[in-house]
Write a protein that holds these residues in place. Structure first.
Motif, PDB file in Angstrom:
ATOM      1  N   LEU A 237      10.789  39.454  20.246  1.00  0.00           N
ATOM      2  CA  LEU A 237      11.159  40.223  19.067  1.00  0.00           C
ATOM      3  C   LEU A 237      11.380  41.699  19.372  1.00  0.00           C
ATOM      4  O   LEU A 237      11.976  42.424  18.569  1.00  0.00           O
ATOM      5  CB  LEU A 237      10.078  40.064  17.992  1.00  0.00           C
ATOM      6  N   LYS A 238      10.925  42.146  20.534  1.00  0.00           N
ATOM      7  CA  LYS A 238      11.116  43.539  20.918  1.00  0.00           C
ATOM      8  C   LYS A 238      12.446  43.764  21.644  1.00  0.00           C
ATOM      9  O   LYS A 238      12.794  44.902  21.951  1.00  0.00           O
ATOM     10  CB  LYS A 238       9.952  43.999  21.800  1.00  0.00           C
ATOM     11  N   GLY A 239      13.150  42.665  21.909  1.00  0.00           N
ATOM     12  CA  GLY A 239      14.448  42.786  22.566  1.00  0.00           C
ATOM     13  C   GLY A 239      14.467  42.108  23.921  1.00  0.00           C
ATOM     14  O   GLY A 239      13.468  41.571  24.396  1.00  0.00           O
ATOM     15  N   GLY A 240      15.628  42.111  24.546  1.00  0.00           N
ATOM     16  CA  GLY A 240      15.784  41.468  25.841  1.00  0.00           C
ATOM     17  C   GLY A 240      16.420  40.102  25.701  1.00  0.00           C
ATOM     18  O   GLY A 240      16.514  39.538  24.606  1.00  0.00           O
ATOM     19  N   ASP A 241      16.885  39.565  26.819  1.00  0.00           N
ATOM     20  CA  ASP A 241      17.540  38.270  26.813  1.00  0.00           C
ATOM     21  C   ASP A 241      16.531  37.151  26.603  1.00  0.00           C
ATOM     22  O   ASP A 241      15.405  37.202  27.124  1.00  0.00           O
ATOM     23  CB  ASP A 241      18.274  38.031  28.138  1.00  0.00           C
ATOM     24  N   PRO A 242      16.917  36.102  25.849  1.00  0.00           N
ATOM     25  CA  PRO A 242      16.023  34.961  25.657  1.00  0.00           C
ATOM     26  C   PRO A 242      15.894  34.159  26.949  1.00  0.00           C
ATOM     27  O   PRO A 242      16.764  34.201  27.821  1.00  0.00           O
ATOM     28  CB  PRO A 242      16.726  34.152  24.565  1.00  0.00           C
ATOM     29  N   VAL A 243      14.799  33.414  27.068  1.00  0.00           N
ATOM     30  CA  VAL A 243      14.528  32.600  28.253  1.00  0.00           C
ATOM     31  C   VAL A 243      14.677  31.132  27.893  1.00  0.00           C
ATOM     32  O   VAL A 243      13.934  30.623  27.051  1.00  0.00           O
ATOM     33  CB  VAL A 243      13.107  32.867  28.791  1.00  0.00           C
ATOM     34  N   PRO A 244      15.630  30.402  28.495  1.00  0.00           N
ATOM     35  CA  PRO A 244      15.747  28.968  28.223  1.00  0.00           C
ATOM     36  C   PRO A 244      14.512  28.219  28.721  1.00  0.00           C
ATOM     37  O   PRO A 244      14.088  28.389  29.869  1.00  0.00           O
ATOM     38  CB  PRO A 244      16.992  28.562  29.016  1.00  0.00           C
ATOM     39  N   LEU A 245      13.937  27.381  27.857  1.00  0.00           N
ATOM     40  CA  LEU A 245      12.759  26.599  28.219  1.00  0.00           C
ATOM     41  C   LEU A 245      13.086  25.134  28.478  1.00  0.00           C
ATOM     42  O   LEU A 245      12.327  24.441  29.149  1.00  0.00           O
ATOM     43  CB  LEU A 245      11.701  26.696  27.114  1.00  0.00           C
ATOM     44  N   SER A 246      14.193  24.651  27.917  1.00  0.00           N
ATOM     45  CA  SER A 246      14.586  23.256  28.093  1.00  0.00           C
ATOM     46  C   SER A 246      16.095  23.171  28.224  1.00  0.00           C
ATOM     47  O   SER A 246      16.816  24.140  27.974  1.00  0.00           O
ATOM     48  CB  SER A 246      14.120  22.411  26.904  1.00  0.00           C
ATOM     49  N   GLY A 247      16.578  21.978  28.583  1.00  0.00           N
ATOM     50  CA  GLY A 247      18.008  21.735  28.559  1.00  0.00           C
ATOM     51  C   GLY A 247      18.472  21.524  27.136  1.00  0.00           C
ATOM     52  O   GLY A 247      17.679  21.584  26.183  1.00  0.00           O
ATOM     53  N   PHE A 248      19.756  21.257  26.952  1.00  0.00           N
ATOM     54  CA  PHE A 248      20.317  21.112  25.615  1.00  0.00           C
ATOM     55  C   PHE A 248      20.019  19.728  25.040  1.00  0.00           C
ATOM     56  O   PHE A 248      20.206  18.711  25.707  1.00  0.00           O
ATOM     57  CB  PHE A 248      21.830  21.342  25.640  1.00  0.00           C
ATOM     58  N   ARG A 249      19.568  19.733  23.806  1.00  0.00           N
ATOM     59  CA  ARG A 249      19.388  18.505  23.048  1.00  0.00           C
ATOM     60  C   ARG A 249      20.710  18.226  22.348  1.00  0.00           C
ATOM     61  O   ARG A 249      21.174  19.022  21.540  1.00  0.00           O
ATOM     62  CB  ARG A 249      18.252  18.691  22.028  1.00  0.00           C
ATOM     63  N   GLU A 250      21.317  17.089  22.650  1.00  0.00           N
ATOM     64  CA  GLU A 250      22.668  16.830  22.158  1.00  0.00           C
ATOM     65  C   GLU A 250      22.733  16.578  20.660  1.00  0.00           C
ATOM     66  O   GLU A 250      23.710  16.882  20.009  1.00  0.00           O
ATOM     67  CB  GLU A 250      23.284  15.653  22.917  1.00  0.00           C
ATOM     68  N   ASN A 251      21.684  16.000  20.101  1.00  0.00           N
ATOM     69  CA  ASN A 251      21.683  15.748  18.659  1.00  0.00           C
ATOM     70  C   ASN A 251      20.254  15.541  18.206  1.00  0.00           C
ATOM     71  O   ASN A 251      19.520  14.759  18.785  1.00  0.00           O
ATOM     72  CB  ASN A 251      22.523  14.516  18.316  1.00  0.00           C
ATOM     73  N   SER A 252      19.858  16.243  17.158  1.00  0.00           N
ATOM     74  CA  SER A 252      18.472  16.150  16.679  1.00  0.00           C
ATOM     75  C   SER A 252      18.306  15.147  15.554  1.00  0.00           C
ATOM     76  O   SER A 252      17.220  14.976  15.027  1.00  0.00           O
ATOM     77  CB  SER A 252      17.990  17.527  16.194  1.00  0.00           C
ATOM     78  N   GLN A 253      19.392  14.478  15.162  1.00  0.00           N
ATOM     79  CA  GLN A 253      19.309  13.589  14.017  1.00  0.00           C
ATOM     80  C   GLN A 253      19.671  12.141  14.336  1.00  0.00           C
ATOM     81  O   GLN A 253      19.572  11.284  13.477  1.00  0.00           O
ATOM     82  CB  GLN A 253      20.233  14.089  12.902  1.00  0.00           C
ATOM     83  N   LYS A 254      20.120  11.850  15.558  1.00  0.00           N
ATOM     84  CA  LYS A 254      20.544  10.499  15.885  1.00  0.00           C
ATOM     85  C   LYS A 254      19.604   9.865  16.900  1.00  0.00           C
ATOM     86  O   LYS A 254      19.174  10.509  17.853  1.00  0.00           O
ATOM     87  CB  LYS A 254      21.966  10.514  16.444  1.00  0.00           C
ATOM     88  N   ALA A 255      19.306   8.597  16.678  1.00  0.00           N
ATOM     89  CA  ALA A 255      18.434   7.862  17.582  1.00  0.00           C
ATOM     90  C   ALA A 255      19.015   7.838  18.987  1.00  0.00           C
ATOM     91  O   ALA A 255      20.215   7.685  19.180  1.00  0.00           O
ATOM     92  CB  ALA A 255      18.262   6.435  17.065  1.00  0.00           C
ATOM     93  N   GLY A 256      18.132   7.986  19.967  1.00  0.00           N
ATOM     94  CA  GLY A 256      18.562   7.939  21.349  1.00  0.00           C
ATOM     95  C   GLY A 256      19.210   9.210  21.850  1.00  0.00           C
ATOM     96  O   GLY A 256      19.542   9.325  23.027  1.00  0.00           O
TER      97      GLY A 256
END
Length: 366
Positions: A337-356
């Motif tokens: 919140l004080k600024g700076g670039d965000p740090v990726p913690l995981s890879g991309f989740r392709e869809n949060s609403q579909k099974a699988g």
């Protein structure tokens, strides 16, 4: 930690969270010593190339000691059930491993676990360590969710008369939910194994939902449920089942932990300033909207890492057209919140609403 299962309310491309073994000899009468000491580490651990993650995801005070994936399984001509597959972090191996349980929650520190063999279940299993024997605790009424108290001395179970993950098979885009089968909640005191049931059915005036689980308050003295009617967005009860006033900093959104660990900042919704979520300074009352950062649109807040950093779901922007690949192609980010670039913690989740296509992290204090 809703945690528990997570639903999503979508508006203006912003997602606001609704609020997160083999049989062993029965030792339910035994006492439990110290269950799980807090993890002393506060270093950031990330797996930015994997989704779901293979190695630990953690930052500051919060860690993903468990996550689940899900699929819809057809059980009749017109009905289906959402089946969850749980993965738990193994500290010795340094990876997440699949478990055989139908529901799982991990206590602070990451070593103790509570689980249900099926949904709903008439007993809950407790493991106080990796090599410990399972302690079985019988329940008066069947339960479909279990959550550790913040101090890891109690369990909160939500009781259902039927499987809350069962639904009608949708026809086209129409999805019909089953009537709620929630009947109350049970609090288990792990010192003596006593399980006390409190009747509290679903509010008939509330809209249907997939689940209607109870969660702990931040200090473990109350439990709460989602409340979709006009604010507040949560209803609170004491451990006897009596409704209680809403504590400060707990009903602005459907977020599990809205108030920062030190109590100086508060997550709020509907900022009206080009963002669906914002951070309010408790002392001054000033609200700062969570606007895009470094090309990422913040969709959902998952946990406070510390007083100045948040763990969020965010998607890459593509100008005015939203996020690349759709709204739900998102990843976990650590945002300062004080600024700076965000740090990726995981890879991309392709869809949060579909099974699988999705996975749901459960955040726990380290």
């Amino acid at each position: 930690m809703v945690a528990g299962a997570t639903a999503a309310v979508v508006a203006a491309a912003v997602t606001v969270p609704v609020l997160l073994p083999e049989a062993a000899p029965d030792v339910s009468g035994s006492a439990v010593a110290v269950l799980s000491a807090p993890d002393p580490s506060t270093e950031t651990a990330a797996d930015p190339d994997s989704s779901p993650p293979k190695t630990l995801v953690a930052a500051g005070r919060a860690a993903v000691y468990a996550y689940y994936t899900w699929e819809e399984v057809k059980i009749s001509a017109d009905r289906q059930v959402k089946k969850l597959t749980w993965n738990r972090y193994d500290r010795d191996k340094g990876v997440y491993e699949k478990t055989p349980w139908a529901w799982l929650d991990v206590a602070r520190g990451g070593e103790a676990a509570a689980f249900l063999e099926q949904v709903p279940a008439k007993r809950v299993g407790v493991l106080t360590g990796r090599d410990a024997e399972v302690r079985w605790i019988d329940l008066e009424r069947p339960a479909a969710a279990v959550h550790w108290s913040p101090d890891a001395t109690k369990l909160l179970l939500t009781n259902y008369s039927a499987n809350p993950d069962e639904s009608y098979i949708p026809e086209g885009n129409s999805r019909m939910l089953m009537p709620s089968s929630r009947i109350g909640f049970t609090v288990v005191d792990l010192a003596d194994g006593r399980a006390v049931f409190r009747a509290r059915g679903a509010d008939p005036d509330e809209p249907p939902t997939d689940r209607d689980d109870f969660s702990w308050s931040a200090d473990g003295t109350l439990v709460w449920e989602n409340h979709a009617s006009p604010p507040p967005t949560k209803k609170f009860y004491d451990l006897e089942g009596n409704e209680r006033p809403v504590p400060y900093g707990t009903a602005e959104t459907y977020q599990q932990d809205e108030l920062s660990p030190g109590g100086t900042r508060l997550i709020v919704g509907n900022t009206g300033q080009g963002a669906g979520l914002g951070i309010r300074d408790v002392a001054s009352g000033r609200t700062t909207p969570l606007t895009p950062v470094s090309g990422y649109l913040i969709e959902q807040i998952e946990a406070w890492a510390d007083e100045d950093r948040l763990i969020v779901w965010a998607c890459e922007q593509k100008g005015a057209n939203g996020c690349v690949g759709g709204e739900f192609r998102n990843r976990l980010l650590l945002v300062d919140l004080k600024g700076g670039d965000p740090v990726p913690l995981s890879g991309f989740r392709e869809n949060s609403q579909k099974a699988g296509k999705s996975w749901v992290p459960i955040f726990t204090p380290r």
